[in-house]
Every structure is written in structure tokens, then in C-alpha cells.
Scaffold this active site. Structure first.
Site, PDB file in Angstrom:
ATOM      1  N   LYS A  29     -13.676   0.570  -2.803  1.00 16.86           N
ATOM      2  CA  LYS A  29     -14.654   0.896  -1.766  1.00 16.86           C
ATOM      3  C   LYS A  29     -15.909   1.511  -2.381  1.00 16.86           C
ATOM      4  O   LYS A  29     -17.043   1.146  -2.019  1.00 16.86           O
ATOM      5  CB  LYS A  29     -14.039   1.867  -0.755  1.00 16.86           C
ATOM      6  CG  LYS A  29     -12.953   1.278   0.126  1.00 16.86           C
ATOM      7  CD  LYS A  29     -12.443   2.318   1.103  1.00 16.86           C
ATOM      8  CE  LYS A  29     -11.368   1.771   2.003  1.00 16.86           C
ATOM      9  NZ  LYS A  29     -10.848   2.787   2.949  1.00 16.86           N
ATOM     10  N   HIS A  54       9.538 -26.114   0.429  1.00 22.18           N
ATOM     11  CA  HIS A  54       8.961 -27.291  -0.192  1.00 22.18           C
ATOM     12  C   HIS A  54       7.753 -26.955  -1.063  1.00 22.18           C
ATOM     13  O   HIS A  54       7.068 -27.861  -1.538  1.00 22.18           O
ATOM     14  CB  HIS A  54       8.572 -28.303   0.887  1.00 22.18           C
ATOM     15  CG  HIS A  54       9.745 -28.864   1.623  1.00 22.18           C
ATOM     16  ND1 HIS A  54      10.320 -30.074   1.310  1.00 22.18           N
ATOM     17  CD2 HIS A  54      10.490 -28.363   2.647  1.00 22.18           C
ATOM     18  CE1 HIS A  54      11.340 -30.304   2.113  1.00 22.18           C
ATOM     19  NE2 HIS A  54      11.465 -29.278   2.940  1.00 22.18           N
ATOM     20  N   GLU A 101       0.813  -1.214   0.000  1.00 19.07           N
ATOM     21  CA  GLU A 101       0.000   0.000   0.000  1.00 19.07           C
ATOM     22  C   GLU A 101       0.846   1.263   0.000  1.00 19.07           C
ATOM     23  O   GLU A 101       0.434   2.294  -0.539  1.00 19.07           O
ATOM     24  CB  GLU A 101      -0.944   0.011   1.216  1.00 19.07           C
ATOM     25  CG  GLU A 101      -2.150  -0.884   1.052  1.00 19.07           C
ATOM     26  CD  GLU A 101      -3.258  -0.552   2.030  1.00 19.07           C
ATOM     27  OE1 GLU A 101      -3.022   0.201   2.998  1.00 19.07           O
ATOM     28  OE2 GLU A 101      -4.376  -1.050   1.826  1.00 19.07           O
TER      29      GLU A 101
END
Length: 417
Positions: free
Chosen positions: A404, A291, A264
Site C-alpha cells: 500500500k 481436467h 492473510e
């Protein structure tokens, strides 16, 4: 290239220039203008006092805390709780819920006694949709006769619906300082109150953060934060993925906290408006992710920069008794810590052999509250320095706002058509 700072060390397999004078000057200007409020948090004891007093008021009254927040309102607390809370003296159980997932909500409600649960609602704006939806769900779950005595909020000191609601209902409410952005708020009441509720040593946490600021103030380019910023900046443009590899299970949430901070703060439109710049963070847990991901890192695109975060600490020798089983008996007398350290070193060396840039950030002991305060504050300073070096604003987040808006529009929120 190696530097050591009181239990912390930074080592890189490449040379890198120091942070620029222009970036340091810009940092100083922003700080004097009050824009870097997180730098002052370690020295503002009134916030800690408020958190300790609030936590103490619930001693013996609650067994569980539901922490309702998202993004910077949850990740900082989660990283502190994972790194420092736990054991037989842990109090109380803290459940961080940062997603409006009905299954998760049901699981928490089924496992907790509502009469013995505190609802802690954290949102700086006081209007975050996910947080407020979870608030509504848990509000009615609390017993009606106890409800107003089992809710605490952390929000803007003057603005927002949650601030107004807290005042109207008489709920205890702590402030998020206006000069501190959500992703930089871990050392404000956003992180300190959950830490205090969990019995974490908040004074040591703040002392560690203060030591990071003092280190920077005494020698900005040579400080741990200054060196870390310069190291990370050196390959920011050429290697668009930053793999943050932690070799300590309880610091994995710290890697997730770093991911939000880095993404951000530094994923922005370029200063000349020609396009986007940024470096995608990827949180990894060693040795487990050796792994699952190292094959890609070794033979896939050579576009990744690596930070290995390693810690020391005691570890008991492994027992024996399995002679004749070569894959087991050679481990007798070794320790789990020794194996973990060897795997970190070997993986880093293998990546370097492939020509990939690797830096190692090490703590010479198992990190305590002081170490965590220093680590988090150092990374915050380094992130801001990196942004200012790139000519971008590391404090804003304009790219989040569009999502938003569309969420509110799709949900039919009045005034968002």
C-alpha cells in the site's frame, strides 16, 4: 476419522490429535478481551435490522447495485450472492467490482441504467485506494439530481474519510464493527447488506452462524470448528499448499473467500523471527479442475493438503435413447449429482492412494442460508484456532501494508514520499 454435526460431516483419511489446551485457552482470552468480534455478530440483531431497513428503502427504486469493495469488503458478499442469490425472484442485479479495471467499469456502466442503480461503497478504513478510485468513477456517472439518494456506504463507525464524507453528504451509512477485521466481516453489514438487497434470508444466515458458535461453546475440541482446525493444523507445516476443492459451482466463490482468510490470517513471520510460515491456499472447482490440475496433484510435488467440500441435494435421472453409443448409453438413469459425487470420491481416493492427506467436509443437502452461515463461521473459528496453535496473530496483516505504501508513493499521494 469421522465426525458428524447436524447435516455437516468431517472425514479424514488419517488420524490427527485434537486442538491443544493452550490454543483453546488463548482463544478464550482473546474472546474475553473483545478481539474476536466476529463471534458476536450472529447475536447482534441490530446490524441485521439496519441492513433490512436500508434494503427495503430501495424497493422499487433500483434495478442494479454496484458493490464497490475489495478483499474482505467484496469476497464475503460475493460468496453469499453466488451461493444463495439467483432465480426468478432475485432482486436486484448486484455487480461486485473489486478491481479498478477500466474494461469492467465500462461494461457495468453500459449494462446498467444510472437512474436505476445504487452505488454501495464498502471499505472499513474509508481510504482504500482501489475502492475510492472506483467510487469516483461511479459517483459522477450517477445522475446529479439523484446522486445523493443513490449512494450507501459501509465503513468504520467513527473514523476515515468515507465516514466523514457520508456524514457531510447525508448518505445512509452502516458500520463495520471496530472489533471485526475485514476478512472476518462477512456476517456484519459488509455481507449482510448485499445479502438483504438480494433477498437472501439474513435471519437464517445468522442462525446458522449462531449454531456454529454454540457448537463450539458446548464442546470446543469436539466441535466441528475444533475438529476442522485440528485436521488442518496436522499437515500445515509439512504440506505448504492447501487445495480447497469445492464440488458445487455456487460455492466456488466460497473457496476464494477461504483463500483470502487462510492466506492473510496465517501467512506470517514465524514467532521466533527466523523466517516465514504459511500454507498457500488454492481454490479449485470440481470436477472441472480435475481436467486441469489433478495431473500435477497426482504426479507433481507431494506438498499439498486437500480439503474436499461436497454437498448433497436432489438431481433428476438422465434420459436415454442413445443405444449403441456406449460412452453415452451407460449414463441413462444416472444423475448429474451422482456423477459429481462419484468424481469427488474417486479423486479424493486417488490422491490418498498417492499418500497425500485428504479431508472431506460434507453437507448432506444443497446448502441454504442457515448452512452457509454455519459453514462460514465454522471456518473463521477454525482459522483463528490454527493461528493461535502456531503462535501467530491470525487477525493482523502487516505484510499488506508495504505494498500500500509503495502504491501511494508511486501515485504521488501527498505525505507518502
Amino acid at each position: 476419522m469421522r465426525s458428524d454435526r447436524g447435516g455437516f460431516s468431517l472425514e479424514a483419511g488419517f488420524d490427527f490429535p485434537g486442538i491443544s489446551r493452550q490454543a483453546l485457552e488463548a482463544f478464550g482470552e482473546w474472546r474475553r478481551a473483545g478481539r474476536l468480534g466476529f463471534m458476536q455478530l450472529p447475536f447482534e440483531m441490530e446490524y441485521e435490522a439496519m441492513c433490512l431497513e436500508t434494503a427495503k428503502s430501495f424497493d422499487g427504486l433500483v434495478d442494479d447495485v454496484v458493490l464497490d469493495g475489495i478483499g474482505g469488503s467484496a469476497l464475503g458478499a460475493r460468496c453469499l450472492l453466488s451461493a444463495l442469490a439467483g432465480g426468478p425472484d432475485a432482486r436486484p442485479g448486484i455487480h461486485v467490482i473489486d478491481s479498478p479495471d477500466p474494461f469492467t467499469v465500462s461494461r457495468i456502466k453500459e449494462s446498467c441504467d444510472p437512474a436505476r442503480t445504487l452505488l454501495l461503497v464498502i471499505t472499513k478504513s474509508g481510504s482504500t485506494a482501489e475502492t475510492m478510485s472506483l467510487f469516483l468513477s461511479f459517483h459522477d456517472w450517477l445522475p446529479e439530481d439523484l446522486r445523493d439518494s443513490r449512494i450507501v456506504t459501509v465503513t468504520d463507525p467513527a473514523r476515515g474519510d468515507l465516514r466523514r464524507l457520508s456524514t457531510d453528504r447525508g448518505w445512509p451509512s452502516l458500520p463495520v464493527p471496530p472489533s471485526v477485521g475485514g476478512r472476518y466481516s462477512v456476517l456484519s453489514p459488509v455481507g449482510l447488506l448485499p445479502a438483504a438487497l438480494a433477498g437472501i434470508d439474513t435471519s437464517a444466515l445468522l442462525d446458522g452462524a449462531a449454531s456454529s458458535v454454540e457448537d463450539f461453546d458446548s464442546d470446543a475440541p469436539g466441535s466441528l470448528a475444533g475438529r476442522l482446525a485440528a485436521c488442518w493444523l496436522s499437515h500445515f507445516v509439512t504440506h505448504p499448499v492447501h487445495v480447497f476443492f469445492v464440488y458445487c459451482d455456487r460455492l466456488y466463490d466460497t473457496a476464494l473467500w477461504f483463500s483470502q482468510l487462510w492466506a492473510e490470517s496465517l501467512g506470517k513471520t514465524s514467532p521466533d523471527g527466523s523466517g516465514g510460515i504459511g500454507q498457500t491456499p488454492l481454490a479449485c472447482r470440481g470436477p472441472a479442475d480435475q481436467h486441469s490440475l489433478v495431473q500435477l496433484f497426482m504426479e507433481g510435488p507431494s506438498d499439498k493438503f486437500f480439503t474436499f467440500l461436497e454437498v448433497g441435494g436432489p438431481s433428476e435421472p438422465l434420459p436415454g435413447g442413445f443405444q449403441g453409443y456406449p460412452s453415452i448409453e451407460w449414463l441413462e438413469g444416472r444423475t448429474l449429482g451422482e456423477l459429481r459425487s462419484a468424481e469427488a470420491s474417486a479423486t479424493a481416493s486417488a490422491l490418498e492412494e498417492k499418500g497425500l492427506p485428504v479431508c472431506r467436509l460434507s453437507i448432506d443437502r444443497s446448502p441454504d442460508a442457515f448452512d452457509m452461515g454455519r459453514l462460514l463461521c465454522t471456518i473463521e473459528i477454525a482459522t483463528v484456532l490454527t493461528g493461535l496453535s502456531l503462535g501467530i496473530d491470525p487477525l493482523d496483516q502487516p505484510g499488506v501494508e508495504r505494498g500500500k505504501y509503495l502504491t501511494f508513493k508511486q501515485m504521488g499521494r501527498p505525505g507518502w514520499n
